[in-house]
Design a protein around this motif. Structure first.
Motif, PDB file in Angstrom:
ATOM      1  N   GLN A   1      21.362  75.272  28.669  1.00 46.00           N
ATOM      2  CA  GLN A   1      21.345  73.822  28.477  1.00 46.00           C
ATOM      3  C   GLN A   1      21.269  73.090  29.813  1.00 46.00           C
ATOM      4  N   ALA A   2      22.033  73.584  30.806  1.00 46.61           N
ATOM      5  CA  ALA A   2      22.043  72.921  32.120  1.00 46.61           C
ATOM      6  C   ALA A   2      20.687  73.042  32.812  1.00 46.61           C
ATOM      7  N   ILE A   3      20.027  74.195  32.648  1.00 43.87           N
ATOM      8  CA  ILE A   3      18.706  74.372  33.262  1.00 43.87           C
ATOM      9  C   ILE A   3      17.697  73.428  32.614  1.00 43.87           C
ATOM     10  N   ALA A   4      17.762  73.297  31.282  1.00 41.81           N
ATOM     11  CA  ALA A   4      16.859  72.367  30.603  1.00 41.81           C
ATOM     12  C   ALA A   4      17.166  70.918  30.999  1.00 41.81           C
ATOM     13  N   HIS A   5      18.459  70.618  31.180  1.00 38.68           N
ATOM     14  CA  HIS A   5      18.850  69.260  31.588  1.00 38.68           C
ATOM     15  C   HIS A   5      18.385  68.962  33.002  1.00 38.68           C
ATOM     16  N   GLY A   6      18.339  69.979  33.840  1.00 33.93           N
ATOM     17  CA  GLY A   6      17.903  69.803  35.222  1.00 33.93           C
ATOM     18  C   GLY A   6      16.447  70.096  35.443  1.00 33.93           C
ATOM     19  N   GLN A   7      15.671  70.223  34.360  1.00 33.21           N
ATOM     20  CA  GLN A   7      14.226  70.440  34.440  1.00 33.21           C
ATOM     21  C   GLN A   7      13.883  71.674  35.266  1.00 33.21           C
ATOM     22  N   GLY A   8      14.523  72.769  34.906  1.00 37.02           N
ATOM     23  CA  GLY A   8      14.191  74.048  35.539  1.00 37.02           C
ATOM     24  C   GLY A   8      15.045  74.399  36.731  1.00 37.02           C
ATOM     25  N   GLN A   9      16.017  73.561  37.098  1.00 38.20           N
ATOM     26  CA  GLN A   9      16.907  73.838  38.216  1.00 38.20           C
ATOM     27  C   GLN A   9      18.360  73.642  37.774  1.00 38.20           C
ATOM     28  N   LEU A  10      19.245  74.330  38.494  1.00 39.98           N
ATOM     29  CA  LEU A  10      20.668  74.200  38.187  1.00 39.98           C
ATOM     30  C   LEU A  10      21.328  73.423  39.319  1.00 39.98           C
TER      31      LEU A  10
ATOM     32  N   PHE B   1      24.428  70.623  40.568  1.00 36.73           N
ATOM     33  CA  PHE B   1      25.795  70.226  40.227  1.00 36.73           C
ATOM     34  C   PHE B   1      25.823  68.870  39.544  1.00 36.73           C
ATOM     35  N   SER B   2      24.997  67.954  39.996  1.00 35.77           N
ATOM     36  CA  SER B   2      24.982  66.618  39.397  1.00 35.77           C
ATOM     37  C   SER B   2      24.588  66.688  37.930  1.00 35.77           C
ATOM     38  N   GLU B   3      23.619  67.547  37.613  1.00 44.11           N
ATOM     39  CA  GLU B   3      23.177  67.662  36.231  1.00 44.11           C
ATOM     40  C   GLU B   3      24.228  68.366  35.376  1.00 44.11           C
ATOM     41  N   VAL B   4      24.865  69.388  35.939  1.00 46.13           N
ATOM     42  CA  VAL B   4      25.919  70.084  35.209  1.00 46.13           C
ATOM     43  C   VAL B   4      27.100  69.156  34.962  1.00 46.13           C
ATOM     44  N   SER B   5      27.434  68.347  35.955  1.00 44.19           N
ATOM     45  CA  SER B   5      28.539  67.393  35.798  1.00 44.19           C
ATOM     46  C   SER B   5      28.230  66.384  34.710  1.00 44.19           C
ATOM     47  N   SER B   6      26.992  65.907  34.685  1.00 41.37           N
ATOM     48  CA  SER B   6      26.604  64.947  33.653  1.00 41.37           C
ATOM     49  C   SER B   6      26.619  65.582  32.268  1.00 41.37           C
ATOM     50  N   LEU B   7      26.189  66.843  32.179  1.00 43.13           N
ATOM     51  CA  LEU B   7      26.139  67.525  30.891  1.00 43.13           C
ATOM     52  C   LEU B   7      27.526  67.823  30.354  1.00 43.13           C
ATOM     53  N   LEU B   8      28.417  68.317  31.216  1.00 42.07           N
ATOM     54  CA  LEU B   8      29.745  68.743  30.782  1.00 42.07           C
ATOM     55  C   LEU B   8      30.798  67.647  30.906  1.00 42.07           C
ATOM     56  N   GLY B   9      30.429  66.512  31.474  1.00 37.27           N
ATOM     57  CA  GLY B   9      31.418  65.446  31.655  1.00 37.27           C
ATOM     58  C   GLY B   9      32.425  65.759  32.742  1.00 37.27           C
ATOM     59  N   ILE B  10      31.982  66.464  33.791  1.00 38.55           N
ATOM     60  CA  ILE B  10      32.876  66.861  34.881  1.00 38.55           C
ATOM     61  C   ILE B  10      32.971  65.714  35.886  1.00 38.55           C
ATOM     62  N   THR B  11      34.171  65.454  36.348  1.00 35.21           N
ATOM     63  CA  THR B  11      34.380  64.391  37.325  1.00 35.21           C
ATOM     64  C   THR B  11      34.009  64.867  38.723  1.00 35.21           C
ATOM     65  N   ASP B  12      33.635  63.928  39.557  1.00 33.09           N
ATOM     66  CA  ASP B  12      33.280  64.227  40.938  1.00 33.09           C
ATOM     67  C   ASP B  12      34.521  64.713  41.682  1.00 33.09           C
ATOM     68  N   PRO B  13      34.475  65.917  42.292  1.00 31.07           N
ATOM     69  CA  PRO B  13      35.670  66.427  42.975  1.00 31.07           C
ATOM     70  C   PRO B  13      36.132  65.532  44.122  1.00 31.07           C
ATOM     71  N   PHE B  14      35.206  64.857  44.787  1.00 34.84           N
ATOM     72  CA  PHE B  14      35.608  63.973  45.887  1.00 34.84           C
ATOM     73  C   PHE B  14      36.343  62.744  45.366  1.00 34.84           C
ATOM     74  N   GLU B  15      35.977  62.269  44.166  1.00 29.65           N
ATOM     75  CA  GLU B  15      36.719  61.163  43.570  1.00 29.65           C
ATOM     76  C   GLU B  15      38.119  61.617  43.159  1.00 29.65           C
ATOM     77  N   VAL B  16      38.234  62.856  42.695  1.00 25.76           N
ATOM     78  CA  VAL B  16      39.557  63.403  42.371  1.00 25.76           C
ATOM     79  C   VAL B  16      40.408  63.497  43.625  1.00 25.76           C
ATOM     80  N   VAL B  17      39.803  63.902  44.727  1.00 17.87           N
ATOM     81  CA  VAL B  17      40.534  63.989  45.996  1.00 17.87           C
ATOM     82  C   VAL B  17      41.027  62.613  46.420  1.00 17.87           C
ATOM     83  N   LYS B  18      40.187  61.586  46.270  1.00 19.25           N
ATOM     84  CA  LYS B  18      40.606  60.225  46.621  1.00 19.25           C
ATOM     85  C   LYS B  18      41.786  59.788  45.752  1.00 19.25           C
ATOM     86  N   LEU B  19      41.737  60.156  44.478  1.00 23.32           N
ATOM     87  CA  LEU B  19      42.850  59.820  43.584  1.00 23.32           C
ATOM     88  C   LEU B  19      44.130  60.506  44.029  1.00 23.32           C
TER      89      LEU B  19
END
Length: 603
Positions: free
Chosen positions: A231-240, A242-260
């Motif tokens: 699913q992530a490869i199809a979402h990223g148009q043939g590439q894997l 992190f931004s596409e995987v985060s958008s697909l799985l609803g993963i938060t940006d680790p740097f924003e978590v660090v700021k929190l």
């Protein structure tokens, strides 16, 4: 008619395309492979095997490979040839003597009886007739009863392979008739390595952190990992990516978590909630955000305990190690543990919350509450404890023992009231010589130090800290450093030297050092010169406020126990049972024993 190329026949679904066809291709499950290989190579195979484990860990796959190994035309072994007619039939899923049954759709007892009617017939082309019953826990009670006798004593040409995700639902009579093989979820590193090898084989560009997130989302399941990956490869148009995987799985940006987390560790409540609002605006999955924060807390605890050895897999640019190290230095170990438990509790609270964000907000408030001095900022307006201003504030930073220490007098403890006859000894009055406190013990232990602090100064300093801690003005890391450090005159005339044990350096963040210095400057000296040093000998708290309190309480306990022995009731009991009083077992209310002219102790 021309036969279609094999590439056109094979499925493009990764979970099917990369399904293992022999034991060498199986990932993990070494404990299961060892059992199956030994049984096949030795020819001592059982008539029934039960494969259990979570989804996608290889239950059905291992059962099929085992069945192929039993029927390979080259002989029974753990390494089938994959060239004979039987092996090729297994590969195409067309082997006649492998009867696969979906127990979830055939739960009736009539289905089971129909199946067992053919057990007595010999295999058509193979060595064994293999019955593979998937999701066997879905069978009805009557179906299990019909299966029991055949399962226990099947014909020699029949093998039963059962697979289930919930072995607890199986009757114990069924489990006891099988060799039970429990498959384990794969580790994160095993899944990462498998996904990277697969992506390399498929010539697909990928990012390492994206592979890690896919492996984390799979939760130990190979099939789930390959499904998410596709699913992530199809979402990223043939590439894997992190931004596409985060958008697909609803993963938060680790740097924003660090700021929190930085805002939380600094005790900045408003900033922390602003960071939380930003995160929730990008991803409304509070459950996933809590899990991401738990992962960071886990990594921080490992970094504080193991140092750089805890970071065995770094990001390609090296930012991961730097961020974790900075956060680990900012928070105390106690705060990390409190934060971890608060987040775990918030996960348990999620089902009971009208809004999942409420559980996360409460967890953040709990963590901030335990940040040392997060809500109490010591400044010049902090009031001294009542009755202590005259003896706590000192004009000079510290004075040597030779100048200011009074002569220590011998201990003398004597009762001032006669015991009444019988057992009425509820109140005992003690007379203690003034200044008989534990300064004597501390002075004896610190006699070899080059620069000694005055016993009266240590006493005043310890009592001040106790009063501040009781009022809640110091706590956490600040309290720990203040109680365990040793103060002495520095090499500079007007300075104070703060000696701290090296084992406490992990707690000395810039914020804690600033607050410790503020307390010392206000309650001990007006000097702005404070020198920090780290000495091994401070590990025993010698010359610290904690050392004074320890020996003071020990002396009080001995005094209380000694006078308890003089009570008529206690003496009668000792004489009656021919016993002796163990002083270490006596519990004394230490707050009732004061080093003054006359003290009343209630026992």
């Amino acid at each position: 008619m021309q036969q279609a190329p094999e590439s056109k026949i094979q499925s493009k679904v990764l979970a099917l395309k990369y399904r293992p066809t022999n034991f060498q291709e199986v990932i993990g499950q070494e404990h299961i492979l060892r059992v199956l290989k030994h049984a096949l190579d030795s020819g001592d195979t059982h008539h029934a095997y039960l494969f259990s484990g979570t989804r996608g860990v290889g239950k059905t796959t291992l059962a099929r490979i085992f069945a192929k190994s039993l029927n390979c035309e080259q002989g029974v072994s753990a390494t089938p040839c994959d060239q004979c007619n039987a092996c090729m039939s297994f590969k195409l899923g067309a082997y006649v003597d492998l009867i696969e049954v979906d127990a979830a759709s055939r739960t009736k007892v009539e289905d089971t009886r129909e199946l067992l009617e053919n057990v007595s017939y010999a295999p058509i082309e193979g060595r064994y007739k293999v019955y593979l019953i998937d999701e066997v826990h879905m069978l009805s009670t009557h179906s299990f009863n019909a299966l029991l006798k055949t399962l226990e004593e099947p014909p020699p040409h029949v093998k039963f392979l059962l697979a289930t995700t919930d072995p607890q639902k199986l009757p114990i009579t069924v489990v006891s008739r099988c060799v039970h093989l429990q498959l384990r979820p794969l580790t994160l590193y095993q899944l990462e390595d498998h996904l990277k090898n697969l992506l390399t084989t498929e010539s697909i560009d990928f990012e390492l952190n994206a592979v890690k997130e896919v492996a984390l989302a799979a939760e130990g399941s190979v099939r789930d990992a390959l499904t998410i990956l596709e699913q992530a490869i199809a979402h990223g148009q043939g590439q894997l990516k992190f931004s596409e995987v985060s958008s697909l799985l609803g993963i938060t940006d680790p740097f924003e978590v660090v700021k929190l987390l930085k805002a939380i560790f600094e005790g900045a409540t408003e900033l922390a909630f602003e960071r939380l609002a930003i995160l929730m605006a990008k991803s409304s999955n509070a459950d996933q955000l809590i899990r991401n924060m738990l992962q960071v807390f886990h990594d921080l605890a490992k970094v504080q305990a193991l140092g750089k050895r805890a970071i065995n897999r770094e990001d390609s640019d090296g930012h991961g190690e730097k961020i974790l190290t900075e956060l680990a230095q900012q928070a105390s170990p106690e705060l990390i543990q409190v934060g971890y438990q608060a987040l775990v509790q918030s996960l348990k609270d999620l089902p009971y919350m009208p809004n999942p964000v409420l559980a996360l907000e409460m967890a953040i408030l709990r963590i901030i509450y335990f940040v040392p001095m997060s809500q109490v900022d010591l400044d010049e307006n902090v009031a001294l404890p009542s009755g202590s201003s005259s003896e706590v504030k000192s004009d000079a930073p510290m004075e040597s023992t030779e100048k200011s220490s009074p002569a220590l007098q011998q201990e003398r403890v004597q009762p001032t009231s006669q015991h009444t006859n019988g057992t009425d000894a509820a109140d005992i009055e003690l007379t203690v010589e003034p200044q008989m406190v534990a300064e004597k013990t501390i002075a004896e232990k610190t006699v070899t130090e080059k620069k000694k602090t005055s016993e009266s100064d240590i006493k005043a300093w310890a009592e001040t800290l106790e009063a501040l801690e009781k009022k809640g003005e110091i706590r956490g890391g600040v309290s720990h450093i203040l109680f365990n450090c040793r103060l002495s005159p520095s090499e500079h005339d007007s300075g104070v030297k703060i000696s701290v044990s090296p084992k406490d350096t992990c707690m000395l963040t810039d914020q804690i050092k600033k607050r410790v210095e503020r307390v010392i400057q206000f309650h001990v000296t007006d000097s702005s010169r404070l020198d920090w040093s780290f000495e091994e000998e401070v590990a025993d708290n010698i010359g610290s406020a904690r050392d004074y309190i320890k020996h003071r309480d020990e002396l009080r306990r001995k005094m209380g126990a000694a006078h308890l022995e003089k009570v008529d009731l206690v003496q009668s009991l000792l004489k009656m049972f021919n016993a002796e009083l163990v002083f270490e077992s006596v519990i004394v209310d230490l707050s009732k024993i004061q080093f003054s002219d006359e003290v009343t102790v209630t026992t």
